[in-house]
Design an enzyme around this catalytic site. Structure first.
Site, PDB file in Angstrom:
ATOM      1  N   SER A  21      -6.975  12.617   4.734  1.00 12.67           N
ATOM      2  CA  SER A  21      -6.943  12.540   3.546  1.00 12.67           C
ATOM      3  C   SER A  21      -7.181  10.867   2.688  1.00 12.67           C
ATOM      4  O   SER A  21      -6.945  10.420   3.192  1.00 12.67           O
ATOM      5  CB  SER A  21      -5.321  13.292   3.065  1.00 12.67           C
ATOM      6  OG  SER A  21      -5.454  13.365   1.832  1.00 12.67           O
ATOM      7  N   LEU A  22      -7.958  11.300   1.513  1.00  9.28           N
ATOM      8  CA  LEU A  22      -8.465  10.010   0.936  1.00  9.28           C
ATOM      9  C   LEU A  22      -6.972   9.853  -0.255  1.00  9.28           C
ATOM     10  O   LEU A  22      -7.266   9.138  -0.736  1.00  9.28           O
ATOM     11  CB  LEU A  22      -9.929  10.683   0.100  1.00  9.28           C
ATOM     12  CG  LEU A  22     -10.945   9.918   1.527  1.00  9.28           C
ATOM     13  CD1 LEU A  22     -12.488  10.140   0.505  1.00  9.28           C
ATOM     14  CD2 LEU A  22     -10.896   8.716   2.681  1.00  9.28           C
ATOM     15  N   SER A  23      -6.032  11.303  -0.087  1.00  5.87           N
ATOM     16  CA  SER A  23      -5.281  10.890  -1.467  1.00  5.87           C
ATOM     17  C   SER A  23      -4.467   9.769  -1.920  1.00  5.87           C
ATOM     18  O   SER A  23      -4.644   9.499  -2.569  1.00  5.87           O
ATOM     19  CB  SER A  23      -4.554  12.394  -1.436  1.00  5.87           C
ATOM     20  OG  SER A  23      -5.296  13.803  -2.042  1.00  5.87           O
ATOM     21  N   THR A  68      -2.192  20.286   1.487  1.00  5.92           N
ATOM     22  CA  THR A  68      -3.499  20.985   1.588  1.00  5.92           C
ATOM     23  C   THR A  68      -3.684  21.799   2.790  1.00  5.92           C
ATOM     24  O   THR A  68      -2.437  22.123   3.110  1.00  5.92           O
ATOM     25  CB  THR A  68      -4.459  19.635   1.712  1.00  5.92           C
ATOM     26  OG1 THR A  68      -5.362  19.909   1.789  1.00  5.92           O
ATOM     27  CG2 THR A  68      -3.614  18.367   2.725  1.00  5.92           C
ATOM     28  N   LYS A  72      -2.460  25.904   1.871  1.00 10.90           N
ATOM     29  CA  LYS A  72      -2.520  26.213   0.761  1.00 10.90           C
ATOM     30  C   LYS A  72      -2.328  28.008   0.789  1.00 10.90           C
ATOM     31  O   LYS A  72      -1.751  27.869  -0.881  1.00 10.90           O
ATOM     32  CB  LYS A  72      -4.562  25.723   0.711  1.00 10.90           C
ATOM     33  CG  LYS A  72      -3.819  24.301  -0.241  1.00 10.90           C
ATOM     34  CD  LYS A  72      -5.219  24.065  -0.272  1.00 10.90           C
ATOM     35  CE  LYS A  72      -5.688  22.781  -0.681  1.00 10.90           C
ATOM     36  NZ  LYS A  72      -7.580  21.899  -1.269  1.00 10.90           N
TER      37      LYS A  72
END
Length: 73
Positions: A21-23, A68, A72
């Site tokens: 994840s880039l979050s 995520t 979800k």
């Protein structure tokens, strides 16, 4: 921000896997730009431990978490 301290507000992303994840990178850059003492962390959570993990976040005082895959659904 000078680092994580006892007053840092915690938020994160729950998923399995979550390492890609880039979050966290994006959210933490935004927190720094805004001068907030917040940190956004990846929280790898196997599907069979989701309920337990959510209770743990509340117990630890996390301000919130995004969810995520596969949670979800």
């Amino acid at each position: 921000m000078n680092g994580i301290s006892g007053t840092t507000t915690l938020v994160g992303i729950i998923g399995w896997p979550v390492g890609q994840s880039l979050s966290p990178r994006m959210q933490n850059a935004a927190f720094v730009a805004l001068g907030l003492d917040w940190v956004y962390v990846p929280l790898p959570t196997p599907p069979d431990r989701l309920d337990e993990a959510v209770r743990g976040l509340a117990a630890l005082g996390f301000a919130g978490a995004n969810v995520t895959t596969p949670h979800k659904l």
